[in-house]
Motif scaffolding. Sequence first.
Motif, short mmCIF file in Angstrom:
data_model
loop_
_atom_site.label_atom_id
_atom_site.label_comp_id
_atom_site.label_asym_id
_atom_site.label_seq_id
_atom_site.Cartn_x
_atom_site.Cartn_y
_atom_site.Cartn_z
N ASN A 382 0.69 -1.23 0.14
CA ASN A 382 -0.05 -0.02 0.05
C ASN A 382 0.74 1.32 -0.10
O ASN A 382 0.71 2.17 0.78
N PHE A 383 1.96 1.05 -0.87
CA PHE A 383 2.70 2.18 -1.19
C PHE A 383 3.63 2.91 0.13
O PHE A 383 4.03 4.11 0.29
N GLU A 384 3.92 2.31 1.03
CA GLU A 384 4.57 2.52 2.27
C GLU A 384 5.40 1.13 2.38
O GLU A 384 5.14 0.28 3.00
N VAL A 385 6.82 1.29 2.23
CA VAL A 385 7.50 -0.12 2.29
C VAL A 385 8.73 0.08 3.21
O VAL A 385 9.55 1.15 3.20
N ASP A 386 9.03 -1.03 4.01
CA ASP A 386 10.20 -1.01 4.79
C ASP A 386 11.16 -1.77 3.89
O ASP A 386 10.95 -2.97 3.47
N THR A 387 12.17 -1.15 3.69
CA THR A 387 13.03 -1.82 2.30
C THR A 387 13.97 -2.71 2.98
O THR A 387 15.02 -3.26 2.12
N GLN A 388 13.98 -3.25 4.31
CA GLN A 388 15.04 -3.88 4.85
C GLN A 388 14.71 -5.55 4.20
O GLN A 388 15.73 -6.18 3.90
N ASP A 389 13.44 -6.07 4.00
CA ASP A 389 13.28 -7.37 3.41
C ASP A 389 13.73 -7.47 2.01
O ASP A 389 14.48 -8.46 1.77
N LEU A 390 13.29 -6.42 1.22
CA LEU A 390 13.72 -6.55 -0.21
C LEU A 390 15.20 -6.41 -0.55
O LEU A 390 15.69 -7.04 -1.38
N ARG A 391 15.68 -5.51 0.50
CA ARG A 391 17.51 -5.61 0.41
C ARG A 391 18.05 -6.87 0.77
O ARG A 391 19.02 -7.25 0.02
N TYR A 392 17.41 -7.52 1.76
CA TYR A 392 17.79 -8.73 2.04
C TYR A 392 17.69 -9.95 0.78
O TYR A 392 18.73 -10.52 0.50
N ASP A 393 16.62 -9.86 0.11
CA ASP A 393 16.54 -10.69 -1.26
C ASP A 393 17.50 -10.41 -2.14
O ASP A 393 17.93 -11.52 -2.81
N LEU A 394 17.76 -9.14 -2.33
CA LEU A 394 18.69 -8.68 -3.52
C LEU A 394 20.07 -8.70 -3.14
O LEU A 394 20.97 -8.47 -4.01
N HIS A 395 20.57 -8.96 -2.15
CA HIS A 395 22.02 -8.83 -1.30
C HIS A 395 22.38 -7.49 -1.83
O HIS A 395 23.42 -7.23 -2.26
N LEU A 396 21.60 -6.49 -1.50
CA LEU A 396 22.12 -4.50 -1.71
C LEU A 396 22.33 -4.27 -0.27
O LEU A 396 21.63 -4.77 0.68
N ASP A 397 23.19 -3.22 -0.41
CA ASP A 397 23.34 -2.34 0.88
C ASP A 397 22.17 -1.18 0.94
O ASP A 397 21.35 -1.27 0.22
N ASP A 398 22.00 -0.68 2.18
CA ASP A 398 21.05 0.14 2.36
C ASP A 398 20.95 1.40 1.29
O ASP A 398 20.04 1.80 0.91
N LYS A 399 22.22 1.83 1.02
CA LYS A 399 22.29 3.28 0.33
C LYS A 399 21.97 2.72 -1.05
O LYS A 399 21.21 3.65 -1.85
N SER A 400 22.35 1.73 -1.87
CA SER A 400 21.86 1.37 -3.15
C SER A 400 20.46 1.09 -3.18
O SER A 400 19.69 1.46 -4.15
N MET A 401 19.74 0.25 -2.17
CA MET A 401 18.37 0.10 -2.19
C MET A 401 17.42 1.31 -2.04
O MET A 401 16.58 1.39 -2.71
N ASN A 402 18.00 2.27 -1.24
CA ASN A 402 17.21 3.56 -1.25
C ASN A 402 17.21 4.23 -2.50
O ASN A 402 16.39 5.10 -2.79
N GLN A 403 18.41 4.14 -3.29
CA GLN A 403 18.50 4.89 -4.44
C GLN A 403 17.55 4.46 -5.40
O GLN A 403 17.02 5.35 -6.27
N TYR A 404 17.57 3.23 -5.49
CA TYR A 404 16.41 2.63 -6.36
C TYR A 404 15.16 2.97 -6.16
O TYR A 404 13.96 3.29 -7.13
N PHE A 405 14.72 2.90 -4.89
CA PHE A 405 13.21 3.47 -4.57
C PHE A 405 13.13 5.09 -4.71
O PHE A 405 12.07 5.51 -5.28
N ARG A 406 14.21 5.88 -4.70
CA ARG A 406 14.04 7.32 -5.21
C ARG A 406 14.04 7.38 -6.85
O ARG A 406 13.36 8.06 -7.33
N GLU A 407 14.49 6.20 -7.53
CA GLU A 407 14.66 6.38 -8.99
C GLU A 407 13.03 6.22 -9.37
O GLU A 407 12.63 7.01 -10.51
N ILE A 408 12.04 5.62 -8.66
CA ILE A 408 10.59 5.53 -9.10
C ILE A 408 10.09 6.45 -8.43
O ILE A 408 8.64 6.46 -8.64
N GLY A 409 10.79 7.52 -7.76
CA GLY A 409 9.91 8.78 -7.37
C GLY A 409 9.41 8.45 -5.91
O GLY A 409 8.76 9.30 -5.32
N ALA A 410 9.83 7.67 -5.30
CA ALA A 410 9.70 7.56 -3.70
C ALA A 410 10.37 8.41 -2.77
O ALA A 410 11.54 8.66 -3.34
#
Length: 446
Positions: A382-410
Motif C-alpha cells: 500500500n505504497f509504504e515499504v520497509d526496504t529491509q526485506d527486499l534489500r535482503y532478497d537482492l543482497h544490496l546495501d541500504d544506500k543502493s536500495m534507497n537509491q532504487y526507490f528514489r528512482e521510481i519517485g518514492a
Amino acid sequence: MANTNVKKRKRAADSAAKPSKKVAIAGPPATANVSKFVRPKFCPPVIATTPGFEIGDKLIFHPYQSKSEARAKSKQSKTAVDKKLMLHSTSHHSVNYTAREEDPRPDSKPLLNHFVGIYDPKTGKVEVVEAKKMVMRGAVRSKQASADAMEEKNTKQSMMELKTDLGQTFGTKKARKVINQRVLNAIAPHKKPGDEPAEIDDASRAMLHSVGEVAAEMASREQLQAVVDDAKPLPPVNVDADEIQDVYDPEAVVGAEILNMVPIREWQEKVRHKEGVQTNSKFVAMRVNAIASNTSAAAEQRLRVLRYLGFVVTFYRSTKPGRQKGTRSVPPRDKLREVLAPAPEAVIENIRRKFSEAGEMRKFHIDLLTTHLCVFACIADNFEVDTQDLRYDLHLDDKSMNQYFREIGARVKPVARKAEGVMTSIARLILPLEFPKQRHIAPRRK
C-alpha cells in the motif's frame, strides 16, 4: 558441240579492285643514327614528373641556381647538368609550383642519367642531349596580409603590459601560469570612459550570428531532463495520474494477460487452512498471510503482484555472475521451468525476455529488474515499504536500495526500530512524485 578448253576472261571490275602495282610512299629512313652527343653548359632540358596532380600548359617557370655553387670559384667549370637547379612558378592564381632534383639516398644505388633525343625525320639522324630529372611539387599560396595590417603600431606599452613582460621573463612558474590564464580569458581590452565602442567586422558578425543560431536550437534543461528520464531503466509510469494507485498500474507494468495467469489459488487455500507457504523470498514470506487472507478484489490483485514479485526474485537468484564484469548469465529454459515452478510458460517467458537478452543480464537489465521490484513492493505494501526485506532478497546495501526507490519517485526516510535497536528505511510513494534531477557540475573557479 562447245569447246570446254576455252578460258574465260575476268571482268573489268574485278581487275580494277585489286591493282597489281603498289604505290610508293615517301617515308623516313628505316634506321636512325646518333650524330651528336651534347652536354649543355647553360640551360639543360628538364624531365619533370608531377606525382599526384596535373599542371597546365601555360605555366611560366623561372630557373634558380644554388648560391653556394654560384659563389664557389673552382678551376674546373661545371656543365649545366652537374650544377644544382631549381624551377619555380607563381603564374598560377592560387598554387606555387617548385621543381627540384632528388638526392640519392644513403646506402643505395646512384641515380640514373636521363637524355633527350632530337630526331630529324629527313636525315634520319638523332641528336642526344643530357637532361635533368626533377620532381615537381605544388603548394597552396597563403593569403597575403594587407599593407595596413603589416605596419607596426607605434604605441607605448602600458604599465600592465610591462608587468606582464617582466612576469613572463623573470616570474615563477605559478606566476607565469596566472598570466597565461589572464591572457586566455581576456575578452576585450579595458576602455576608458568616453571611448567609442569598437566596430564589429564581417567575420565577427558572422560568428555571432552562427553562435545565435546554434544557441537557439539547443535543448532546454527540461528537455534534457526528459531525455535522461526516458533512457533510465524504469517501469512505465503515469505522471499525470491524480491517484497514487494509478501512477504504477499493475496491468500496465506487468501486462493484464500475464498478471491474470499468475497462480494465487494455491496460496489462498494454504493460508485458509493455516498451512505454511514455501518461498525463497523474505519479502514475500513476511506478507503472504496478511494479503492472501483478504478476499477483496484489491487484495487479490495485490496477491498476484506479490506472487509475480516472488517469481522475479527467484529468477534473479538463479542467475550467476557472467564473464564480463557487472553481468549475470541466465540459466537455460528447462532449468528456469524447474526453478520457477509452478509459474506458467507465458509468465516465465515474460520475465526472461523483459529482464535479459541472449541469455545475459547487463547493468541495464539488473537496474530494470530492481526498479520493477521496488514498484511491486510499493503496490503490495500500500505504497509504504520497509526496504529491509527486499534489500535482503537482492543482497544490496541500504544506500543502493534507497537509491532504487528514489528512482521510481518514492521518498525515503531513515527510521530507528527501538525494539530491535537497528536502523531501517521507509520508502513512501506519494503524490507528487520526486524523481532525482540531472546533476549539473558547477564550473571551476579561476
